[in-house]
Design an enzyme around this catalytic site. Structure first.
Site, PDB file in Angstrom:
ATOM      1  N   ARG A  35      -3.599  10.246   4.521  1.00 48.38           N
ATOM      2  CA  ARG A  35      -2.297  10.904   4.515  1.00 48.38           C
ATOM      3  C   ARG A  35      -1.709  10.919   3.095  1.00 48.38           C
ATOM      4  NH1 ARG A  35       0.893  14.209   7.737  1.00 48.38           N
ATOM      5  NH2 ARG A  35       3.074  13.775   7.347  1.00 48.38           N
ATOM      6  N   CYS A  60      -4.253   7.710   9.565  1.00 48.76           N
ATOM      7  CA  CYS A  60      -4.357   7.073  10.876  1.00 48.76           C
ATOM      8  C   CYS A  60      -3.909   8.017  11.971  1.00 48.76           C
ATOM      9  CB  CYS A  60      -3.488   5.827  10.897  1.00 48.76           C
ATOM     10  SG  CYS A  60      -4.304   4.431  10.120  1.00 48.76           S
ATOM     11  N   ARG A 113      -8.242  -0.105   5.575  1.00 44.86           N
ATOM     12  CA  ARG A 113      -7.404   0.901   4.900  1.00 44.86           C
ATOM     13  C   ARG A 113      -6.187   0.245   4.272  1.00 44.86           C
ATOM     14  NH1 ARG A 113      -7.935   6.395   7.707  1.00 44.86           N
ATOM     15  NH2 ARG A 113      -6.623   6.933   5.956  1.00 44.86           N
ATOM     16  N   LYS A 121       0.840  -1.217   0.000  1.00 48.16           N
ATOM     17  CA  LYS A 121       0.000   0.000   0.000  1.00 48.16           C
ATOM     18  C   LYS A 121       0.869   1.259   0.000  1.00 48.16           C
ATOM     19  CE  LYS A 121      -1.459   1.730   3.919  1.00 48.16           C
ATOM     20  NZ  LYS A 121      -1.356   3.121   4.350  1.00 48.16           N
ATOM     21  N   ASN A 122       1.899   1.256   0.829  1.00 50.51           N
ATOM     22  CA  ASN A 122       2.695   2.478   0.964  1.00 50.51           C
ATOM     23  C   ASN A 122       3.608   2.743  -0.232  1.00 50.51           C
ATOM     24  OD1 ASN A 122       1.422   3.033   3.319  1.00 50.51           O
ATOM     25  ND2 ASN A 122       3.135   2.515   4.671  1.00 50.51           N
ATOM     26  N   ARG A 146       1.632  14.393  12.886  1.00 56.86           N
ATOM     27  CA  ARG A 146       2.134  14.116  11.531  1.00 56.86           C
ATOM     28  C   ARG A 146       2.166  15.422  10.733  1.00 56.86           C
ATOM     29  NH1 ARG A 146      -0.726   8.684   9.378  1.00 56.86           N
ATOM     30  NH2 ARG A 146       1.214   8.390   8.239  1.00 56.86           N
ATOM     31  N   PRO A 147       3.123  16.309  11.072  1.00 60.01           N
ATOM     32  CA  PRO A 147       3.192  17.595  10.381  1.00 60.01           C
ATOM     33  C   PRO A 147       3.675  17.443   8.934  1.00 60.01           C
ATOM     34  CG  PRO A 147       5.036  17.366  11.903  1.00 60.01           C
ATOM     35  CD  PRO A 147       4.206  16.134  12.049  1.00 60.01           C
ATOM     36  N   ASP A 190       5.887  19.970   7.701  1.00 60.47           N
ATOM     37  CA  ASP A 190       6.908  21.026   7.582  1.00 60.47           C
ATOM     38  C   ASP A 190       8.084  20.609   6.700  1.00 60.47           C
ATOM     39  OD1 ASP A 190       7.287  19.234   9.729  1.00 60.47           O
ATOM     40  OD2 ASP A 190       8.693  20.564  10.733  1.00 60.47           O
ATOM     41  N   ILE A 214       9.627   6.646  16.131  1.00 60.96           N
ATOM     42  CA  ILE A 214       9.094   7.367  14.972  1.00 60.96           C
ATOM     43  C   ILE A 214       7.814   8.095  15.359  1.00 60.96           C
ATOM     44  CG2 ILE A 214       8.397   7.180  12.541  1.00 60.96           C
ATOM     45  CD1 ILE A 214      11.213   6.117  13.002  1.00 60.96           C
TER      46      ILE A 214
HETATM   47  C1  UD1 Z   1       4.755   6.887   6.284  1.00 59.11           C
HETATM   48  C2  UD1 Z   1       3.793   5.732   6.150  1.00 59.11           C
HETATM   49  C3  UD1 Z   1       3.410   5.205   7.520  1.00 59.11           C
HETATM   50  C4  UD1 Z   1       4.654   4.892   8.331  1.00 59.11           C
HETATM   51  C5  UD1 Z   1       5.618   6.061   8.342  1.00 59.11           C
HETATM   52  C6  UD1 Z   1       6.969   5.743   8.993  1.00 59.11           C
HETATM   53  C7  UD1 Z   1       2.509   6.134   4.142  1.00 59.11           C
HETATM   54  C8  UD1 Z   1       1.212   6.577   3.548  1.00 59.11           C
HETATM   55  N1  UD1 Z   1       2.611   6.190   5.469  1.00 59.11           N
HETATM   56  O1  UD1 Z   1       4.057   7.922   6.978  1.00 59.11           O
HETATM   57  O2  UD1 Z   1       2.655   4.019   7.327  1.00 59.11           O
HETATM   58  O3  UD1 Z   1       4.245   4.636   9.660  1.00 59.11           O
HETATM   59  O4  UD1 Z   1       5.900   6.473   6.998  1.00 59.11           O
HETATM   60  O5  UD1 Z   1       7.550   4.652   8.370  1.00 59.11           O
HETATM   61  O6  UD1 Z   1       3.432   5.712   3.460  1.00 59.11           O
HETATM   62  N2  UD1 Z   1       7.780  14.377  10.401  1.00 59.11           N
HETATM   63  C9  UD1 Z   1       7.920  15.719  10.700  1.00 59.11           C
HETATM   64  N3  UD1 Z   1       7.640  16.617   9.707  1.00 59.11           N
HETATM   65  C10 UD1 Z   1       7.242  16.247   8.457  1.00 59.11           C
HETATM   66  C11 UD1 Z   1       7.101  14.875   8.165  1.00 59.11           C
HETATM   67  C12 UD1 Z   1       7.384  13.955   9.167  1.00 59.11           C
HETATM   68  O7  UD1 Z   1       8.266  16.086  11.819  1.00 59.11           O
HETATM   69  O8  UD1 Z   1       7.013  17.132   7.606  1.00 59.11           O
HETATM   70  C13 UD1 Z   1       8.084  13.365  11.446  1.00 59.11           C
HETATM   71  C14 UD1 Z   1       6.846  12.570  11.883  1.00 59.11           C
HETATM   72  O9  UD1 Z   1       6.120  13.220  12.888  1.00 59.11           O
HETATM   73  C15 UD1 Z   1       7.471  11.273  12.337  1.00 59.11           C
HETATM   74  C16 UD1 Z   1       8.690  11.108  11.412  1.00 59.11           C
HETATM   75  O10 UD1 Z   1       8.950  12.401  10.877  1.00 59.11           O
HETATM   76  O11 UD1 Z   1       7.948  11.408  13.661  1.00 59.11           O
HETATM   77  C17 UD1 Z   1       8.516  10.124  10.303  1.00 59.11           C
HETATM   78  O12 UD1 Z   1       7.309  10.384   9.620  1.00 59.11           O
HETATM   79  P1  UD1 Z   1       7.138  10.024   8.075  1.00 59.11           P
HETATM   80  O13 UD1 Z   1       8.189   9.030   7.663  1.00 59.11           O
HETATM   81  O14 UD1 Z   1       7.051  11.293   7.319  1.00 59.11           O
HETATM   82  O15 UD1 Z   1       5.745   9.315   8.071  1.00 59.11           O
HETATM   83  P2  UD1 Z   1       4.641   9.405   6.953  1.00 59.11           P
HETATM   84  O16 UD1 Z   1       5.273   9.634   5.626  1.00 59.11           O
HETATM   85  O17 UD1 Z   1       3.555  10.292   7.408  1.00 59.11           O
END
Ligand code: UD1
Length: 430
Positions: free
Chosen positions: A93, A117, A398, A22-23, A122-123, A125, A328
């Site tokens: 997301r 989820c 999902r 899925k991802n 989940r910012p 930035d 994470i």
């Molecule tokens: C993706 C996956 C999710 C998985 C996660 C970590 C999808 C649709 N989702 O989520 O299933 O649990 O990777 O492997 O593929 N962060 C920031 N700022 C940002 C982006 C992220 O601070 O702009 C932080 C997040 O809060 C978190 C960390 O970075 O602590 C990793 O998040 P991220 O890898 O971006 O997760 P997603 O891409 O949302």
């Protein structure tokens, strides 16, 4: 309310064919926006998140044809940017990937701040930082994130303070058609990033280094269509492996890339579970007795946060006390309260669950708080004694195709009960 009913205690025996990831499928589908040509994507898991993203594309003017239960044809030639319906895009997301894709193709993008989820903060930035490094201006207005590159996008170096899967995807999507070369430092190394890069390269992009922490994207002037098959879902595979270890039996997951599962496999082995690794399959043998282990989630190739809930559930029945730390998503432990209702002994301190294994638990009504925690509820119910009722199963849908049928085929006593809503109106015509 739809629910899953499980009578726990049956050992699991048999083979589970694993579907597409899925991802990976979410970014690859979003990447189809970058070309006016037709793409055919195979090995798609038709879960609700994927259907939502396809619906968003269709509502934005893309032509979507479902070719089979696992293949879809996508043509985004007539797509209009900034037109994702809020009621759909807010639900997942993965809709944030349309930001990078639309910005790359049209120079402008706008999507409602996405949901998905609830696993903690989940910012976006890092995503905005990447777009801005490429020359776009970003803004958040009325709950929507907008990005605009009036003078086009230009390659640059993007350094992420923390590894982010989503931000790495968006940096790649926004830079493939940009002028010049983009270097993404501290990039995510997940197999989904590699899948996206291989797909885009098959469409004519020039991306090197995917799978390492430095990715180079040499901008090209246009992309063409292609036919592409999504890589197998390591989290789906890991879920069945951990279920087999927890409940006991002998389960083989097929159509997998064992390398993607090394962190999960090695923790199972450390716990004393027998694991046989083949070329494209993994067999897990267990009598339901194993030892406590400590886990700390990390970006790939570390232990995935998306396997944390399932493994924590397994450790509720281990011999000894385990500590599970989620680095994470530090607050991804809501499911622990559900497990303690069954008699599991676990508590959460900051970003760590301390789990004291017990031999048996009873059953209790279980609620799914998020996708992976939902799979964990199924595992808990399969091991618990008696009949468990699991609600909130839309979360499971999902990301898991046919989870009930797949466990039933392994010998589990499990069934899906759909809440049939009585029709309020019967049409006189067909
Ligand atoms: C993706 C996956 C999710 C998985 C996660 C970590 C999808 C649709 N989702 O989520 O299933 O649990 O990777 O492997 O593929 N962060 C920031 N700022 C940002 C982006 C992220 O601070 O702009 C932080 C997040 O809060 C978190 C960390 O970075 O602590 C990793 O998040 P991220 O890898 O971006 O997760 P997603 O891409 O949302």
């Amino acid at each position: 309310m739809d629910k899953i009913i499980v009578n726990g205690g049956n050992a699991l025996y048999g083979i589970v064919a694993i579907g597409g990831m899925k991802n990976s499928a979410l970014p690859v589908i979003a990447a189809c926006v970058l070309t006016k040509d037709t793409c055919i994507i195979d090995n798609i898991p038709m879960v609700s998140d994927i259907k939502l993203l396809l619906d968003i594309l269709a509502a934005s003017g893309a032509e979507i044809r479902i070719l089979s239960s696992t293949s879809v044809q996508i043509n985004c030639k007539h797509m209009t940017p900034c037109s994702s319906p809020d009621e759909l895009a807010s639900q997942l997301r993965g809709s944030s990937y349309l930001l990078g894709a639309e910005l790359g193709r049209f120079g402008e993008a706008r999507v409602i701040l996405p949901g998905g989820c609830s696993i903690g903060s989940r910012p976006l930035d890092f995503h905005m930082k990447a777009f801005e490094a490429l020359g776009a201006q970003c803004s958040i207005v009325n709950g929507h994130l907008g990005a605009e590159a009036i003078n086009g996008l230009r390659g640059n170096t993007i350094f992420f303070d923390k590894v982010s899967v989503g931000a790495t995807v968006n940096a790649i999507l926004a830079s493939v058609l940009a002028e010049g070369t983009t270097v993404i430092e501290n990039a995510a190394r997940e197999p989904h990033i590699v899948d996206l890069a291989v797909f885009l390269n098959a469409c004519g992009a020039s991306i090197t280094g995917a799978g390492t922490s430095v990715i180079k994207v040499k901008g090209v002037s246009e992309l063409h269509g292609c036919r592409y098959s999504i890589a197998p879902d390591m989290i789906e595979a890991g879920t069945y492996m951990v279920a087999a270890a927890t409940v006991g039996g002998r389960v083989t997951v097929t159509n997998v890339i064992p390398k993607h599962l090394e962190s999960v496999t090695s923790k199972l082995v450390e716990a004393g579970v027998n694991v046989i690794v083949g070329d494209n399959y993994i067999t897990v043998e267990s009598n339901g007795k194993y030892n406590a282990v400590n886990i700390a989630t990390q970006p790939y190739p570390g232990f995935p946060t998306d396997m944390q809930a399932q493994f924590s559930t397994m450790l509720c029945y281990a011999n000894g006390t385990s500590r599970v730390t989620d680095n994470i998503f530090p607050s991804r432990f809501k499911f622990i309260d559900e497990l303690t209702k069954t008699g599991a002994t676990a508590s959460v301190e900051s970003n760590t669950a301390v789990i004291k294994g017990v031999e048996r638990t009873g059953c209790a009504p279980l609620t799914c708080h998020d996708l992976r925690a939902g799979a964990a509820m199924v595992i808990a119910a399969l091991r618990s004694e008696g009949e468990s009722e699991i609600t909130g199963i839309d979360k499971i849908e999902r990301g898991y195709v046919d989870i009930v049928d797949k466990f039933a085929n392994l010998g589990a006593d499990i069934r899906l009960v759909r809440d049939m809503v009585a029709p309020t109106h019967i049409s006189a015509t067909n």
